[in-house]
Enzyme design. Structure first.
Site, PDB file in Angstrom:
ATOM      1  N   SER A  43       0.844  -1.193   0.000  1.00 27.59           N
ATOM      2  CA  SER A  43       0.000   0.000   0.000  1.00 27.59           C
ATOM      3  C   SER A  43       0.888   1.255   0.000  1.00 27.59           C
ATOM      4  O   SER A  43       1.682   1.439  -0.906  1.00 27.59           O
ATOM      5  CB  SER A  43      -0.973  -0.034   1.184  1.00 27.59           C
ATOM      6  OG  SER A  43      -1.992   0.917   1.046  1.00 27.59           O
ATOM      7  N   HIS A  76      -7.428  -6.033  -0.244  1.00 22.20           N
ATOM      8  CA  HIS A  76      -6.230  -5.218  -0.041  1.00 22.20           C
ATOM      9  C   HIS A  76      -5.486  -5.656   1.217  1.00 22.20           C
ATOM     10  O   HIS A  76      -6.079  -5.749   2.300  1.00 22.20           O
ATOM     11  CB  HIS A  76      -6.634  -3.745   0.076  1.00 22.20           C
ATOM     12  CG  HIS A  76      -5.494  -2.786   0.122  1.00 22.20           C
ATOM     13  ND1 HIS A  76      -4.568  -2.686  -0.898  1.00 22.20           N
ATOM     14  CD2 HIS A  76      -5.115  -1.871   1.059  1.00 22.20           C
ATOM     15  CE1 HIS A  76      -3.686  -1.749  -0.592  1.00 22.20           C
ATOM     16  NE2 HIS A  76      -3.992  -1.252   0.596  1.00 22.20           N
ATOM     17  N   GLU A  99      -8.944  -5.962  -4.734  1.00 21.90           N
ATOM     18  CA  GLU A  99      -8.306  -5.027  -3.796  1.00 21.90           C
ATOM     19  C   GLU A  99      -9.324  -4.240  -2.961  1.00 21.90           C
ATOM     20  O   GLU A  99      -9.192  -4.114  -1.750  1.00 21.90           O
ATOM     21  CB  GLU A  99      -7.428  -4.037  -4.569  1.00 21.90           C
ATOM     22  CG  GLU A  99      -6.120  -4.613  -5.086  1.00 21.90           C
ATOM     23  CD  GLU A  99      -5.049  -4.678  -4.028  1.00 21.90           C
ATOM     24  OE1 GLU A  99      -5.282  -4.202  -2.908  1.00 21.90           O
ATOM     25  OE2 GLU A  99      -3.959  -5.211  -4.320  1.00 21.90           O
TER      26      GLU A  99
END
Length: 548
Positions: free
Chosen positions: A221, A454, A337
């Site tokens: 991320s 995610h 995600e």
């Protein structure tokens, strides 16, 4: 030029103690579980599996008082042996139910790192992996269970996790700060912290049996965004030799990196809200009060900035010009995600609201978006909205990073898609807590179960399923983890994910990625190489403007 004497004194301490550091050359690590590093001696602990861990090692001086909103300074020396068996304080941040920490407190005094090694001597030269945590530049720290380094250390990697300043403390710009910095810019303190950690690692990692010339940086991320920033920054050059970017980069259609003037305006606005006339007055504000003030507005307003020092231009320009570091890159993202609810927020998930949300973001080009992400039924809306938000927030930026690095550099690029469905929370975890917490966990579990959401790949890649015992792991999860960790370990060791798997498990060949027509590895219980069938969606994003 420094405008006070404290940084000068810290620098003097550094040079004095750096000589002392390397006069002591501890050959047997496991015997005394202690080493001497910049600043003094640290005592770690030895696990039942033979892994030494050193937690809460200061790599820079506490960024407090006069050092708030300054580049990190060398660590303050200490007397005797420092206990390194507990994680240092995590950076100041708003609490969040999605984050689990093993650090016991929160403080501006947060510039610490953690090292795991199974080396028996500091004469070994093992490959090093430095993990940069995610959290939107406003959350997270290196103590999170998913980032634990014991499993990687068992595979011969010297593993390091780091903390860095977040939010207003790590990224605020202000004209007065730019004037005092000596380089005409401000902000990016969190990224400068990461550079300081990498410099510390370069100087000290050999004491833990690591090779300072074989350092791979990685992150997920905004950790991956940080990796993309280090690939272009001259300050980071030579501090690492390979990179891993999981789900993100700073190359995006959205404004991920601010111009200095805009960032300074945001800082000036905050100083006005704080009723402070000078930066000196803002430095006197308690951290909790400052955080509270930021949280009332947009806590993500402060982000990486073209400060003329760490970032001399927008990273995308550097990548397009091919001036980034020429090193092997492993990059990829997850199959789902972002869930559909991210587009709808508190509105019902249906066709009507889907079209309204797309029109709000994309204005006149909404119809073009709906053609590429079509949905005629409510069930189709969930899939289309998830694909759109995933491409918009994560996938495009990762794809573009892979494309530009493969296009402009000779070093190999390896791209993946993590597609293994997550098993979700176990019943024990769901049932713990009060009524509200149980309700939230049930809703969260409904969203994540059966998807590759995610950050869901982190535990698999680092071999940390056992540590994350709040999930309902199955035998196939452990199989996927052993496979994915094998690829990561091989890449960290050799700059190539292919090779022998952990426990000699067979690994599907992972082809190198070539921009335009390259193959990637789809990681699941039966991993396989594939070509991109949805490249047209990413190409569409290239020139797509957003109105929201």
């Amino acid at each position: 030029m420094f405008k006070n004497t404290l940084p000068l004194l810290l620098t003097l301490h550094f040079f004095i103690f750096s000589n002392y550091t390397f006069a002591h050359n501890e050959k047997i690590l496991s015997a005394n579980k202690s080493v001497t590093v910049t600043g003094g001696r640290v005592q770690g602990s030895l696990s039942d599996h033979g892994v030494l861990s050193f937690r809460g090692i200061p790599y820079a001086a506490p960024p407090i008082g006069e050092l708030r909103w300054k580049a990190p300074q060398p660590p303050l020396p200490w007397e005797g042996t420092r206990n390194a068996t507990h994680f240092g304080p995590r950076p100041v941040q708003e609490s969040n139910l999605l984050y689990e920490f093993r650090s016991k407190e929160m403080s501006e005094d947060c510039l610490y790192l953690n090292v795991w090694t199974s080396a028996r001597s500091n004469q070994e030269k093992r490959p090093v992996y430095v993990f940069i945590h995610g959290g939107s530049f406003i959350h997270g720290d290196g103590s999170q269970p998913a980032y634990d380094g014991e499993s990687m250390a068992e595979q011969g990697i010297v593993y390091v996790s780091i903390n860095y300043r977040l939010g207003v403390f790590g990224f605020m710009s202000h004209p007065e700060l730019s004037q005092e910095s000596g380089y005409g810019g401000s902000g990016n303190y969190g990224l400068l912290d990461q550079v300081a950690a990498l410099e510390w690692i370069k100087k000290n990692i050999s004491q833990f049996g690591g090779d300072p010339n074989r350092v791979t940086i990685g992150g997920e991320s905004v950790g991956a965004q940080s990796v993309s920033a280090h690939l272009v920054s001259s300050l980071s050059r030579g501090l690492f030799s390979a990179a891993i970017a999981e789900s993100g980069s700073l190359i995006d259609v959205r404004t991920m990196v601010l111009p200095l003037k805009k960032s300074e305006e945001l800082g000036t606005e905050l100083s006005g809200l704080s009723k402070s006339k000078t930066i000196a007055q803002m430095r006197l504000m308690p951290a909790e009060k400052l955080l509270e003030l930021v949280e009332k507005g947009n806590p993500r307003r402060f982000r990486p900035v073209v400060d003329g020092y760490f970032l001399k231009e927008n990273p995308e320009k550097t990548f397009i010009a091919g001036k980034q570091a020429n090193i092997p890159l492993l990059v990829g993202w997850n199959a789902q995600e972002v869930p559909a609810i991210a587009l709808f927020r508190l509105r019902r998930i249906n066709v009507k609201n889907y079209k309204k949300a797309v029109e709000k973001i994309y204005g006149e080009r909404a119809d073009e978006v709906l053609v590429r992400y079509p949905a005629e039924t409510n069930d189709e809306v969930k899939k289309a909205a998830s694909e759109l938000m995933s491409d918009r927030l994560i996938n495009y930026s990762s794809w573009k990073l892979a494309e530009l690095h493969a296009q402009n550099k000779s070093a190999a690029v390896y791209r993946y898609l993590f597609a293994h469905p997550h098993p979700g929370l176990n019943l024990r975890t769901i049932r713990e807590g009060n009524f509200f917490q149980v309700f939230i966990k049930k809703m969260l579990n409904k969203v994540i179960t059966g998807t590759s959401f995610h950050a869901s790949e982190i535990e698999y890649a680092l071999g940390n399923l056992k540590i994350q015992d709040n999930y309902a792991w199955k035998a196939e999860d452990y199989q996927v983890s052993k496979q994915m960790q094998s690829y990561f370990v091989n890449f960290i060791k050799n700059g190539n994910p292919n090779g022998v798997g952990i426990d000699r498990i067979p690994l599907t060949n992972w082809p190198t990625y070539h921009n335009g027509t390259g193959e990637f590895l789809k990681i699941d219980i039966n991993s396989k190489a594939e070509t991109d069938a949805i490249k047209d969606r990413y190409l569409f994003f290239e020139n797509l403007k957003e109105t929201e």
